[in-house]
Design an enzyme around this catalytic site. Structure first.
Site, short mmCIF file in Angstrom:
data_model
loop_
_atom_site.label_atom_id
_atom_site.label_comp_id
_atom_site.label_asym_id
_atom_site.label_seq_id
_atom_site.Cartn_x
_atom_site.Cartn_y
_atom_site.Cartn_z
N SER A 238 3.34 -1.49 10.19
CA SER A 238 4.81 -1.68 10.97
C SER A 238 5.04 -2.83 10.83
O SER A 238 5.65 -3.53 11.21
CB SER A 238 4.81 -1.01 12.19
N GLY B 136 2.13 2.55 11.04
CA GLY B 136 2.55 3.88 10.10
C GLY B 136 3.42 4.21 11.78
O GLY B 136 4.38 5.69 11.80
N GLU C 107 -7.40 5.41 7.43
CA GLU C 107 -6.84 6.37 7.14
C GLU C 107 -8.21 7.25 6.37
O GLU C 107 -8.02 8.62 6.51
CB GLU C 107 -6.02 6.75 6.36
N GLY D 73 2.80 -0.70 4.60
CA GLY D 73 2.28 0.73 4.38
C GLY D 73 4.15 1.22 4.11
O GLY D 73 4.64 0.68 3.02
N GLY D 74 4.58 1.92 4.83
CA GLY D 74 6.28 2.47 4.45
C GLY D 74 6.86 1.25 4.07
O GLY D 74 8.12 1.86 3.07
N GLU E 126 -5.78 -4.26 10.60
CA GLU E 126 -4.80 -3.22 11.06
C GLU E 126 -5.00 -2.39 12.22
O GLU E 126 -5.88 -2.27 11.67
CB GLU E 126 -4.98 -2.44 9.79
N HIS F 105 -9.29 1.47 4.76
CA HIS F 105 -8.41 1.21 5.02
C HIS F 105 -8.92 2.85 6.46
O HIS F 105 -9.72 3.74 6.57
CB HIS F 105 -7.26 1.99 3.95
N ASN G 253 0.85 -0.87 -0.33
CA ASN G 253 0.62 0.22 -0.59
C ASN G 253 0.53 1.15 0.38
O ASN G 253 1.22 1.66 0.92
CB ASN G 253 -1.17 -0.07 1.38
N TRP G 254 1.02 1.92 -1.27
CA TRP G 254 1.72 3.24 -2.10
C TRP G 254 1.92 4.78 -0.77
O TRP G 254 2.28 5.30 -0.57
CB TRP G 254 2.49 3.16 -2.51
N LYS G 255 0.43 3.87 -0.52
CA LYS G 255 -0.33 5.10 0.55
C LYS G 255 0.06 6.55 -0.80
O LYS G 255 0.15 6.19 -1.98
CB LYS G 255 -0.32 5.91 1.42
P1 PGA Z 1 2.09 0.35 7.98
O1 PGA Z 1 1.24 0.79 6.92
O2 PGA Z 1 2.87 -0.35 7.38
O3 PGA Z 1 3.14 1.81 7.04
O4 PGA Z 1 2.30 0.27 9.19
C1 PGA Z 1 0.37 0.09 6.45
C2 PGA Z 1 -1.01 0.31 5.75
O5 PGA Z 1 -1.90 1.14 6.44
O6 PGA Z 1 -1.42 -0.97 5.07
#
Ligand code: PGA
Length: 247
Positions: A209, A170, A94, A230-231, A164, A92, A9-11
């Protein structure tokens, strides 16, 4: 036996140049699991072309709950399919927290994706306040119930679910394998009450994470079928190392 699935997930990250570098590095990777890369809308054609022949599939990070029409700024599922997406993230945290997406809207998006043949990665998870109040399983069960009200388990199994915990996204603070497994098992039990066979087929990803250093232990849990990253997915080598942990 469920085949592991690891999704990037590159966001809201990337650029034409950075994506090209990532895709060039990915060409040398052979992942031992199913892989999806969820890129920002505008880069989907570029990323789809770059992934061609690699075995990894293209995903988006959101879709409209509506059919094409007068919805300024929205992107329809039909358009995602048209540019080669096979997957789409829905719900998600967010989007729930920052854009007011409710359980019902998220379920509607999942249903719309399924109706179009797009595989949803439907996300659920509790906030830190909810966990500290001992409400984790209740909150996740309510999010799941809303999904199940609009999408039969059989259809959810076509895509994937992602647990999640919001406090782990993050933040560098991962759920322990035992904490994650507890929630994954509860999700699968809830699915099984509706359809035991489909529940066994459904892939439930962990996200929050995940790094090369903690992925293997998480993925070894009986009800963790991969990850939503994500990250650590922004660097091809790190993402490849996480995929390798899903062997
Ligand atoms: P993260 O994000 O790996 O940066 O914690 C995961 C996500 O939000 O899908």
């Amino acid at each position: 036996m469920r085949r592991k699935l690891v999704a990037a997930n590159w966001k809201m990250n990337g650029s034409s140049a950075a994506n090209a570098q990532w895709l060039a590095a990915w060409r040398d990777v052979s992942a031992p699991c199913d892989v999806v890369v969820c890129a920002p809308f505008v880069y989907l054609p570029q990323v789809g072309a770059g992934l061609a022949g690699s075995g990894a599939e293209l995903g988006a990070q959101n879709l409209s709950a509506q059919a094409p029409g007068a919805y300024t700024g929205e992107v329809a599922g039909e358009m995602l399919s048209d540019v080669g997406c096979r997957w789409v993230i829905v719900g998600h945290s967010e989007r729930r927290a920052l854009y007011g997406e409710t359980n019902e809207l998220v379920a509607g998006k999942a249903a719309r994706a399924i109706a179009l043949g797009l595989k949803p990665i439907a996300c659920v998870g509790e906030t830190l306040t909810e966990r500290d109040a001992g409400r984790t399983l209740e909150v996740v069960a309510a999010q799941m119930a809303a999904l199940l009200a609009q999408c039969p388990v059989e259809q959810l199994a076509f895509g994937a679910l992602a647990y999640e915990p919001v406090w782990a996204i993050g933040t560098g603070r991962t759920a322990t394998p035992a904490q994650a497994q507890e929630v994954h098992a509860a999700i699968r039990e809830q699915l099984a009450r509706a359809d035991a066979q489909a529940a066994q087929r459904t892939r439930i990803l962990y996200g929050g994470s995940v790094k090369p250093g903690n992925a293997r232990e998480l993925f070894a849990q009986p009800d963790i079928d991969g990850g939503l990253i994500g990250g650590a997915s922004l660097v091809a080598a790190e993402f490849a190392a996480i995929c390798a942990a899903a062997s």
